[in-house]
Design a protein around this motif. Structure first.
Motif, mmCIF file in Angstrom:
data_model
loop_
_atom_site.group_PDB
_atom_site.id
_atom_site.type_symbol
_atom_site.label_atom_id
_atom_site.label_comp_id
_atom_site.label_asym_id
_atom_site.label_seq_id
_atom_site.Cartn_x
_atom_site.Cartn_y
_atom_site.Cartn_z
ATOM 1 N N TRP A 31 0.819 -1.205 0.000
ATOM 2 C CA TRP A 31 0.000 0.000 0.000
ATOM 3 C C TRP A 31 0.856 1.260 0.000
ATOM 4 O O TRP A 31 0.541 2.240 -0.680
ATOM 5 C CB TRP A 31 -0.944 -0.010 1.196
ATOM 6 N N ARG A 47 1.964 2.152 -3.548
ATOM 7 C CA ARG A 47 0.911 2.020 -4.559
ATOM 8 C C ARG A 47 1.144 2.892 -5.796
ATOM 9 O O ARG A 47 0.748 2.514 -6.899
ATOM 10 C CB ARG A 47 -0.455 2.316 -3.941
ATOM 11 N N TRP A 52 -5.940 -3.669 -0.082
ATOM 12 C CA TRP A 52 -6.545 -2.345 0.093
ATOM 13 C C TRP A 52 -6.955 -2.109 1.541
ATOM 14 O O TRP A 52 -6.640 -1.072 2.129
ATOM 15 C CB TRP A 52 -7.749 -2.205 -0.830
#
Length: 340
Positions: A103, A106, A311
């Protein structure tokens, strides 16, 4: 809060934790601590882990981060030293460390995905619209054999277990290569991604030229959604590694490279599971004589589950201050943010 105020405010609790850890003895477990002091040690360990995350994300002072890292590590060895840690460590990695690493990178993953997909789409469209381009790829007989037989037969050319194992090994090799090449200032990693995308585009373009594009997607999507996503994540880790040399920010280049290297190793280790899942789908689903909707549906479900996992847990871990580095923080500190 400035760094001096931060240190002054929390110094007493750090000193107390250090004293309790010292009494327990290095590697001696909890032998010298009992009762209320044991509870105090655990609370201070969890609190100091949170302070470490704050120091890393807010102040970036090497001396402070190093001191707190050492203290948390020593306290952790005391708290968990007498307990089995394999499943705890695995859970921490799966719920916190890996999704945090993905994350946090990203934007680099998005760039890697573009480097992979743009050549695929461009070449696929070009071959689908240009007879001369198609003729340049291979002879008509070779193209016909590829579209009608070879491409589909590949997925059932071996027993499912053997094929899945072979695909998994190849995917891990590609992922590691895309990651490792990034250290050379991003360029080789970008070329590897573009090359793999171009190969995918050639296959799609040949099917499009033959009017079989639907069959192509029916064969590539069940495993390809997760497989290409994992390759893009590995490539993103490689790009981030190389970019730490090009633009280290306010860190010395050596420090930036070392930090990104540790985070990239986390990504590559975590992707082993994703590549394994993609290999299993390719071996046991893609080549099966099932309706296309069923095969693609299974692939979409697996891919969506992986995406939602990264996510959700990635956002939770980032909010808790984790950066995706092995051994970072503790379960309890993360759990408080997950519940909150």
């Amino acid at each position: 809060m400035d760094i001096d105020h931060f240190i002054a405010r929390h110094q007493p609790s750090w000193d107390r934790l250090e004293a309790l850890v010292g009494r327990a003895g290095t590697g001696a477990g909890l032998g010298g601590i009992a009762g209320a002091e044991l509870d105090e040690l655990v609370v201070l360990y969890q609190r100091t882990s949170t302070h470490l995350s704050q120091a890393r994300t807010t102040y970036r002072d090497p001396a402070l981060t190093g001191r707190l890292s050492q203290l948390v590590s020593r306290a952790g060895s005391v708290v968990y030293g007498t307990r089995p840690r394999s499943w705890r460590a695995f859970g921490q990695f799966a719920r916190v460390t890996f999704p945090a690493a993905v994350w946090s990178g990203r934007r680099f993953v998005a760039v890697a995905a573009l480097l992979l997909l743009v050549p695929a789409i461009a070449i696929g469209v070009w071959l689908g619209l240009s007879d001369r381009a198609v003729e340049a790829t291979a002879s008509e007989a070779a193209r016909q054999a590829y579209v009608e037989d070879d491409f589909e037969d590949y997925y059932s050319s071996q027993p499912a277990v053997d094929f899945a194992s072979q695909v998994f090994t190849n995917n891990v090799r590609v992922g590691i290569l895309a990651f490792a090449a990034g250290i050379l200032l991003c360029v080789p990693a970008a070329l590897i991604l573009a090359f793999n995308g171009a190969n995918l585009g050639v296959a799609g373009g040949l099917f499009a030229d033959a009017g079989e594009l639907g069959r192509f997607f029916g064969l590539i999507l069940p495993h390809g959604l997760l497989e290409l996503t994992a390759v893009a994540i590995a490539g993103g880790a490689g790009l981030r590694l190389g970019w730490s040399i090009v633009s280290p920010g306010d860190r010395p280049r050596a420090e930036a490279l070392a930090e990104e290297g540790r985070r990239s190793v986390t990504v590559v280790l975590g992707l082993v599971g994703a590549f394994l899942a993609a290999g299993l789908v390719e071996g046991f689903v893609t080549g099966r004589p099932w309706p296309t909707a069923v095969r693609v549906g299974i692939g979409v479900v697996v891919w969506a589950a992986f995406g939602l996992y990264v996510w959700h847990w990635g956002r939770v871990a980032e909010a808790a201050g984790y950066r995706g580095i092995l051994g970072e923080g503790d379960d309890a500190g993360w759990a408080r943010h997950a519940r909150g």
